[in-house]
Enzyme design. Structure first.
Site, mmCIF file in Angstrom:
data_model
loop_
_atom_site.group_PDB
_atom_site.id
_atom_site.type_symbol
_atom_site.label_atom_id
_atom_site.label_comp_id
_atom_site.label_asym_id
_atom_site.label_seq_id
_atom_site.Cartn_x
_atom_site.Cartn_y
_atom_site.Cartn_z
ATOM 1 N N TYR A 181 0.870 -1.170 0.000
ATOM 2 C CA TYR A 181 0.000 0.000 0.000
ATOM 3 C C TYR A 181 0.909 1.222 0.000
ATOM 4 O O TYR A 181 1.639 1.462 0.964
ATOM 5 C CB TYR A 181 -0.881 -0.058 1.242
ATOM 6 C CG TYR A 181 -1.964 0.980 1.403
ATOM 7 C CD1 TYR A 181 -2.180 1.991 0.471
ATOM 8 C CD2 TYR A 181 -2.790 0.943 2.520
ATOM 9 C CE1 TYR A 181 -3.188 2.927 0.645
ATOM 10 C CE2 TYR A 181 -3.805 1.869 2.706
ATOM 11 C CZ TYR A 181 -3.995 2.861 1.771
ATOM 12 O OH TYR A 181 -4.991 3.790 1.961
ATOM 13 N N LYS A 235 -1.557 -1.338 -4.037
ATOM 14 C CA LYS A 235 -2.584 -0.300 -4.035
ATOM 15 C C LYS A 235 -1.854 1.024 -4.025
ATOM 16 O O LYS A 235 -1.181 1.376 -3.052
ATOM 17 C CB LYS A 235 -3.504 -0.398 -2.829
ATOM 18 C CG LYS A 235 -4.616 0.662 -2.893
ATOM 19 C CD LYS A 235 -5.178 1.038 -1.560
ATOM 20 C CE LYS A 235 -6.086 2.264 -1.743
ATOM 21 N NZ LYS A 235 -6.538 2.828 -0.463
#
Length: 310
Positions: free
Chosen positions: A137, A165
């Protein structure tokens, strides 16, 4: 879960609270059912929009248990293993695995300001310690550290991470990540940008993790489906409508209210107005919306064609 199957719209699910600050399980159940009925392709629990950093360990367990129970295996349930350093992330991730999730999402270490080599070591050790796939992330605005492309490539080639992400807001770098890893067909790259989802998909992103998707998950699913089908007109129309709807995050302009309260709170206000949840409170110490600000969110929902959920 086969990581190569991850795709589409995977909203970072908000965490409804009671006025006393506890997780509202009935509201969370309704919110999860709302997402599933809208056709989302996965559920990301305990991300930023979920206010995971403001939840106690016990509350995080409640969130995951509820999501796993409601999803019933219909879509993957990913959970944020977010903490300061590697050992703490591993400890959290192992507890999450025992609750039946399908994969982890984790940030680089924060507070310590790691080097690129330490970021690689961090994710590598997490992957060695857990049984389920790990997605990285990238959120430099929150952790003050950018995951550089070389480190991502090293981790992806080694299989330490199965995807990314990207919430960095750096579109040119995002394109580079896609190009860097084009030879890894099972490496999944998702954008966290609600406003540039169409462009990310056009570049080859596998999907989007949109905070605004809490408010209008069906809209993002339509956008994704239209992109897959090559329906450029629908993609443009949906993205433009969602771009305007994102203005709900800027309704609060009071200097004493921080960005997180304004953004995450706006999603919850919209969900109360749509009748999905009953309380728009965020975790302490974030501020709440005034009646006038709620009315402005209602007006923007109306402009976007969104009313109460049947």
């Amino acid at each position: 879960m086969n990581p190569g199957d991850l795709k589409g719209i995977i909203p970072p699910v908000s965490t409804p609270l009671t006025p006393e600050g506890e997780v509202s399980v009935p509201d969370l159940e309704r919110l999860l059912a709302f997402h599933l009925a809208s056709g989302v392709h996965g559920l990301f629990m305990l991300g930023s929009t979920s206010e995971s950093i403001g939840l106690t360990d016990a509350q995080q367990v409640t969130v995951i248990e509820t999501a796993v129970r409601v999803a019933e295996g219909r879509v993957p349930v990913l959970a944020g293993a977010i903490d300061f350093t590697t050992n703490r992330v591993v400890d959290r991730a192992k507890r999450h695995e025992a609750l039946g999730i399908d994969g982890h999402v984790s940030l680089p270490p924060f507070y310590i300001k790691p080097s690129p080599a330490e970021i690689v070591r961090h994710f590598s050790r997490i992957a060695e310690a857990v049984s389920l796939p790990v997605m990285a992330y990238d959120l430099p605005g929150a952790v003050q550290t950018k995951i550089d492309r070389e480190s991502l490539r090293t981790l992806a080639k080694a299989g330490a991470i199965v995807g990314l992400k990207d919430s960095s807001g750096q579109e040119a770098n995002f394109r580079g990540v896609l190009l860097d890893n084009a030879d890894l067909p099972n490496f999944r790259v998702f954008t966290g940008s609600e406003l540039m989802t169409d462009i990310a998909l056009q570049l080859g992103a596998h999907g989007c993790v949109p905070g605004l998707g809490n408010v209008d998950p069906a809209g993002y699913v339509r956008l994704y489906d239209a992109s897959v089908a090559g329906d450029a007109a629908t993609v443009r129309a949906e993205q433009d409508r969602l771009y305007r709807l994102f203005s709900i995050t800027r309704v609060i302009q009071r200097p004493e209210v921080g960005w997180s309260a304004a953004a995450w709170g706006s999603f919850k206000v919209a969900l109360t107005l749509r009748g999905v949840i009953g309380c728009a409170d965020t975790t302490a110490p974030m501020s709440t919306f005034t009646e006038e600000e709620v009315e402005r969110v209602a007006a923007l929902l109306k402009e976007a064609g969104l009313g109460p959920v049947a």
